[in-house]
Design an enzyme around this catalytic site. Structure first.
Site, PDB file in Angstrom:
ATOM      1  N   HIS A 124       0.817  -1.230   0.000  1.00 13.83           N
ATOM      2  CA  HIS A 124       0.000   0.000   0.000  1.00 13.83           C
ATOM      3  C   HIS A 124       0.847   1.276   0.000  1.00 13.83           C
ATOM      4  CE1 HIS A 124      -3.620  -2.270   0.547  1.00 13.83           C
ATOM      5  NE2 HIS A 124      -3.302  -2.704   1.751  1.00 13.83           N
ATOM      6  N   ASP A 161      -2.835 -10.744  -2.197  1.00 19.35           N
ATOM      7  CA  ASP A 161      -3.350 -10.223  -0.924  1.00 19.35           C
ATOM      8  C   ASP A 161      -4.837  -9.870  -1.073  1.00 19.35           C
ATOM      9  OD1 ASP A 161      -2.069  -8.814   1.768  1.00 19.35           O
ATOM     10  OD2 ASP A 161      -3.835  -7.735   1.044  1.00 19.35           O
ATOM     11  N   HIS A 163      -6.269  -7.288  -0.181  1.00 16.97           N
ATOM     12  CA  HIS A 163      -6.427  -5.866  -0.503  1.00 16.97           C
ATOM     13  C   HIS A 163      -5.678  -5.526  -1.794  1.00 16.97           C
ATOM     14  CE1 HIS A 163      -6.706  -6.312   3.935  1.00 16.97           C
ATOM     15  NE2 HIS A 163      -7.736  -5.502   3.783  1.00 16.97           N
ATOM     16  N   ASP A 248      -4.244 -12.891   4.078  1.00 15.89           N
ATOM     17  CA  ASP A 248      -5.556 -12.442   4.554  1.00 15.89           C
ATOM     18  C   ASP A 248      -6.713 -12.898   3.652  1.00 15.89           C
ATOM     19  OD1 ASP A 248      -4.453 -10.705   2.693  1.00 15.89           O
ATOM     20  OD2 ASP A 248      -4.699  -8.898   3.904  1.00 15.89           O
TER      21      ASP A 248
HETATM   22 ZN   LIG Z   1      -4.061  -7.223   2.892  1.00 15.84          ZN
END
Ligand SMILES: [Zn+2]
Length: 342
Positions: A124, A161, A163, A248
């Site tokens: 990120h 991931d 996200h 995750d």
């Molecule tokens: Zn993540």
């Protein structure tokens, strides 16, 4: 030839206090299973800190300077989810530097492939901003290192991931020497990663986003990796594969919503390992991103290591998506059919 594992207790010193979900116990559970018995054909890699110059491959000099000046402070908030404590700067430099070191050892044939068990995570982090638990974008720094210092011309970053890896996407959005492929939950944090974000200018077609609703399992992921990434990788022929490995998407993850089991991480590793073998002389490096279930982290990493070290059977999971998944990936294929043989 061995599988390298970047493992170091200095990553535990980035500690935001009890109750922060991105805590040192994430690595402690993985370290514990590795220490109980190093998987066969695996060897530990000691990380080194990334230099200022290396961090500035991806990050603005003012941002790297700011983070360095905060080193040693007791507590500084960088973003609503991302903070630093006394050991954070060293851990963050070691996270990027450990990823670079593992990539170099693969390039030099000292290990066959590797897993970098680093934190803070990276995907990120933006050019001038910490975001979503991430300070430096470890995988982006390593990709740029492989291009600038090792002369590679085509790198695939696969990001599984939960996200979207917004920082990695933005680092390479206008370029074709890094192909960014991401599966992620959508709509969801951080908000980016819709299928129409496909790269621009020289990078048009070299960003591939597969936004997914919750509930996707092993068979869906295998189907997507086979039918979407498979033909793209065959046409792109990456010289090195970097993987943003976020655990995750595990079925029991507290931030999750996906239904991948520990065996599913073996499936993803096996799919990517086959691509690395076909196009990249086997060169593949898995870099830890998210993952907040102790079981998902420990069992998931073991499954990846078992595949990498060649000691496991290929997982017996069908590449068979649900009708819902096929509907969700149809626009991705539509957008990318003009760039790739889909
Ligand atoms: Zn993540």
């Amino acid at each position: 030839m061995t599988t390298g594992i970047v493992k170091d207790d200095r990553y535990l010193a980035h500690n935001l206090g009890a109750g922060h979900i991105e805590g040192p116990e994430r690595l402690e559970v993985i370290h514990a299973v590795i220490e109980r018995g190093l998987p066969p054909s695996c060897a530990l890699i000691e990380p080194r800190p990334a230099s200022r110059e290396e961090l500035e491959y991806i990050h603005a000099p003012e941002y790297v300077g700011l983070i360095s000046r905060l080193a040693g402070r007791r507590y500084v908030e960088l973003d609503q989810d991302t903070s630093m404590t006394a050991g954070s700067y060293e851990a963050a430099r070691l996270a990027a530097g450990g990823t670079i070191r593992a990539a170099d050892m693969i390039m030099d044939g000292e290990v066959r492939n590797a897993v970098a068990l680093v934190r803070p995570p990276g995907h990120h982090a933006e050019r001038g901003q910490a975001l979503g638990f991430c300070i430096f974008n470890n995988i982006a720094v390593a990709a740029e290192h492989l291009i600038r210092r090792r002369g590679l011309r085509r790198i695939l970053i696969a990001d599984w991931d939960l996200h979207h890896g917004n920082g990695t996407q933005n680092a390479f959005y206008f370029r074709k020497d890094v192909l960014f492929f991401s599966t992620h939950r959508f709509p969801f944090y951080p908000g980016s990663g819709y299928w129409n974000e496909a790269g621009a200018e020289a990078g048009e077609g070299f960003t591939v986003n597969v936004p997914l609703t919750a509930g996707k399992g092993n068979e869906d992921y295998r189907f997507i990796y086979r039918t979407v990434l498979g033909p793209i990788a065959a046409a792109y022929r990456p010289e090195f594969i970097l993987v943003s490995a976020g655990f995750d998407i595990f079925a029991g993850d507290p931030l999750g919503g996906m239904e991948v089991t520990s065996e599913g991480f073996g499936v993803l590793a096996a799919e990517l390992l086959a691509m690395a073998g076909d196009y990249a002389h086997g060169r593949i490096l898995f870099v830890l991103e998210g993952g907040y279930s102790p079981e998902g982290l420990a069992e998931g990493v073991l499954q990846v290591l078992a595949q990498l070290s060649g000691k496991a059977q290929l997982p017996d999971v069908a590449a068979d998506a649900s009708p819902q998944t096929r509907t969700e990936i149809a626009p991705v294929i539509d957008v990318h059919r003009k760039y790739w043989p889909l």
